[in-house]
Scaffold this active site. Structure first.
Site, PDB file in Angstrom:
ATOM      1  N   GLY A  17       2.041  -3.103  -4.228  1.00 52.47           N
ATOM      2  CA  GLY A  17       0.714  -3.344  -4.795  1.00 52.47           C
ATOM      3  C   GLY A  17       0.053  -2.085  -5.304  1.00 52.47           C
ATOM      4  O   GLY A  17      -1.161  -1.909  -5.184  1.00 52.47           O
ATOM      5  N   ALA A  18       0.831  -1.191  -5.905  1.00 49.60           N
ATOM      6  CA  ALA A  18       0.307   0.119  -6.310  1.00 49.60           C
ATOM      7  C   ALA A  18      -0.157   0.187  -7.760  1.00 49.60           C
ATOM      8  O   ALA A  18      -0.452   1.264  -8.260  1.00 49.60           O
ATOM      9  CB  ALA A  18       1.368   1.192  -6.069  1.00 49.60           C
ATOM     10  N   SER A  19      -0.250  -0.942  -8.429  1.00 46.75           N
ATOM     11  CA  SER A  19      -0.668  -0.901  -9.838  1.00 46.75           C
ATOM     12  C   SER A  19      -2.174  -0.743  -9.986  1.00 46.75           C
ATOM     13  O   SER A  19      -2.675  -0.394 -11.055  1.00 46.75           O
ATOM     14  CB  SER A  19      -0.201  -2.161 -10.577  1.00 46.75           C
ATOM     15  N   GLY A  21      -6.237  -0.525  -7.453  1.00 48.83           N
ATOM     16  CA  GLY A  21      -6.934  -0.560  -6.164  1.00 48.83           C
ATOM     17  C   GLY A  21      -6.483   0.477  -5.159  1.00 48.83           C
ATOM     18  O   GLY A  21      -6.184   1.621  -5.494  1.00 48.83           O
ATOM     19  N   ILE A  22      -6.430   0.068  -3.908  1.00 46.91           N
ATOM     20  CA  ILE A  22      -6.103   0.974  -2.804  1.00 46.91           C
ATOM     21  C   ILE A  22      -4.705   1.542  -2.941  1.00 46.91           C
ATOM     22  O   ILE A  22      -4.481   2.735  -2.721  1.00 46.91           O
ATOM     23  CB  ILE A  22      -6.277   0.241  -1.456  1.00 46.91           C
ATOM     24  N   GLY A  23      -3.738   0.705  -3.323  1.00 52.00           N
ATOM     25  CA  GLY A  23      -2.364   1.180  -3.481  1.00 52.00           C
ATOM     26  C   GLY A  23      -2.253   2.299  -4.495  1.00 52.00           C
ATOM     27  O   GLY A  23      -1.590   3.320  -4.254  1.00 52.00           O
ATOM     28  N   LYS A  42       3.597  -6.477  -9.038  1.00 49.21           N
ATOM     29  CA  LYS A  42       3.953  -7.594  -9.918  1.00 49.21           C
ATOM     30  C   LYS A  42       3.559  -7.391 -11.382  1.00 49.21           C
ATOM     31  O   LYS A  42       4.218  -7.898 -12.278  1.00 49.21           O
ATOM     32  CB  LYS A  42       3.258  -8.884  -9.436  1.00 49.21           C
ATOM     33  N   TYR A 168      -5.999 -16.671   6.916  1.00 46.12           N
ATOM     34  CA  TYR A 168      -6.044 -15.276   6.471  1.00 46.12           C
ATOM     35  C   TYR A 168      -5.938 -14.323   7.653  1.00 46.12           C
ATOM     36  O   TYR A 168      -5.190 -13.339   7.618  1.00 46.12           O
ATOM     37  CB  TYR A 168      -7.331 -15.002   5.693  1.00 46.12           C
ATOM     38  N   LYS A 172      -3.085 -11.407   8.308  1.00 48.26           N
ATOM     39  CA  LYS A 172      -3.358  -9.970   8.436  1.00 48.26           C
ATOM     40  C   LYS A 172      -2.944  -9.446   9.810  1.00 48.26           C
ATOM     41  O   LYS A 172      -2.420  -8.334   9.921  1.00 48.26           O
ATOM     42  CB  LYS A 172      -4.847  -9.681   8.193  1.00 48.26           C
TER      43      LYS A 172
END
Length: 427
Positions: A17-19, A21-23, A42, A168, A172
């Protein structure tokens, strides 16, 4: 902010998920040291509403001083994970750090959560984290100072963190259980830790959940990036920890936290799964339900019930007055842009059923059930309702801390929060 030390120079980080935000923030922090970053996400083509792709992130990482390898990875697909890991090892010679950042969220109750949403959260948050860790571990064990870092919370078993969004929370906490198990399983070989923010972090997901103006209550992704950098530069003996970003950074000597704020000086919204010292004090005892504060509130309620009819009438006035003002503030524009009917089930001495109709021509608000079936049903105490509509209690915070329960269309609930912001001056 925490300065870079160069300790991650030449290290290879595999970040899901590095594209954006936090990533991406964690990736850019490491890139400043000259690290190699595998962007496992993705988004290969531009998204209509979300900024950033694996390729735009790669360009930013290389501009910051790192090397980037963009890989199309949906963590629900095991083969895509395997392919990306193999490509990373072939390109950079190994993997030193894994950051399990990819996550899915649906803040809905059990009956409102569609099976496909349950599957999504379990597949991305739990299964995706587990499989990515499993695939990277043989390579991590060859590194001199390997780390796995999961973006997941400490496992707070207070029932309030389950009752409004059970699926959820399970997903988590599944990520956190991976930390608990793998830290012990690979102790001495690979450090495995969890990181969680003390406050809300401004990301695209938070904009979606919180709606208009939410960013003022958030911190930047930089605070998570700094905390992650601090963890990932520690020796592998530092393992099995559930870390809160601000707590760690204070221990590291950071004193100015205004630099992390979107709106310095503005009150910050606490993140999920962390009990508040003030609002939550009445929920942290005797099986999470029998605190002195709660008992005193019950006694107060009982004494009110024994009061006169005239006193009861006075108690009703704040809610009635609030709805009177709402009725007067409804415009055709609100109706046109909202198109929703909201039902309020209020508890306490001023309890009852009330509604706001922002769907039918002209709109309406008042006591009793709405003329048409409600799109959203909100349940809360009458006291908190008045606080929420007079700007003393943020709807997002009320929901997160269990003071507000929402059933139905969450997107419409967010639209109502935007209306509340505009009504503040009138209430």
């Amino acid at each position: 902010m925490l300065p870079n030390t160069g300790k991650l120079a030449g290290c290879t980080l595999f970040i899901t998920g590095a594209s954006r935000g936090i990533g991406k923030a964690i990736a850019l922090k490491a890139a400043k040291d000259g690290a190699n970053i595998v962007i496992a996400a993705k988004t290969a083509e531009p998204h209509p509403t979300l900024s950033g792709t694996i390729y735009t992130a790669a360009a930013e990482i290389e501009a910051a001083g790192g090397k980037a390898l963009p890989c199309v990875v949906n963590v629900r697909e095991e083969q895509q994970i395997i392919n990306a890991v193999e490509k990373a090892v072939k390109t950079f010679g190994g993997i030193d750090i894994l950051v399990n950042n990819a996550s899915a969220i649906s803040l809905t109750g059990t009956l409102e959560t569609e099976t496909k949403k349950v599957n999504l959260m379990m597949d991305v948050n739990v299964r995706g984290t587990y499989l990515t860790s499993k695939t990277c571990l043989p390579h991590l064990r060859k590194s001199k100072n390997p780390h796995i870092l999961n973006l997941s919370p400490p496992m707070n078993l207070n029932p309030m963190w389950f009752k409004n969004h059970c699926a959820y929370t399970i997903s988590k906490y599944g990520m956190s259980m991976c930390v608990l198990g793998m830290a012990e399983e690979f102790r001495g070989e690979v450090a495995v830790n969890a990181l969680w923010p003390k406050t809300a972090i401004h990301t695209a997901a938070m904009d979606m959940l919180g709606g208009f103006g939410i960013e003022k209550q958030c911190r930047k992704t930089d605070i998570i990036a700094d905390a992650a950098y601090c963890i990932l530069t520690k020796p592998k003996s530092f393992t099995g920890n559930f870390i809160i970003d601000e707590t760690l950074l204070r221990e590291e000597g950071v004193k100015d936290f205004d630099v992390y704020a979107i709106a310095p000086g503005h009150p910050l919204m606490p993140d999920f799964f962390l009990d508040l010292e003030t609002d939550m004090i009445g929920r942290k005892q005797e099986g999470y339900g029998g605190s002195q504060a709660v008992k005193e509130e019950k006694k107060l309620s009982e004494s009110h019930q024994e009061g006169s009819e005239s006193a009861a009438a006075k108690l009703l006035s704040p809610v009635a007055e609030t709805f009177r003002v709402i009725q007067g503030a409804i415009t055709e524009e609100y109706v046109r842009t909202t198109q929703g009917i909201f039902q309020f089930e209020l508890s306490g001495d001023e309890g009852g059923t009330w509604y706001i109709d922002l769907k039918t021509k002209g709109g309406n608000a008042g006591s009793g059930k709405p003329p048409l079936k409600a799109d959203v049903v909100m349940s809360m105490s009458s006291t908190d309702f008045v606080k929420m509509f007079t700007g003393k209690l943020k709807p997002t915070l009320a929901f997160m801390t269990g003071k507000l329960r929402i059933k139905g269309n969450m997107a419409l609930a967010i639209k109502l929060e935007k209306m509340l912001t505009q009504l503040d001056s009138k209430l």
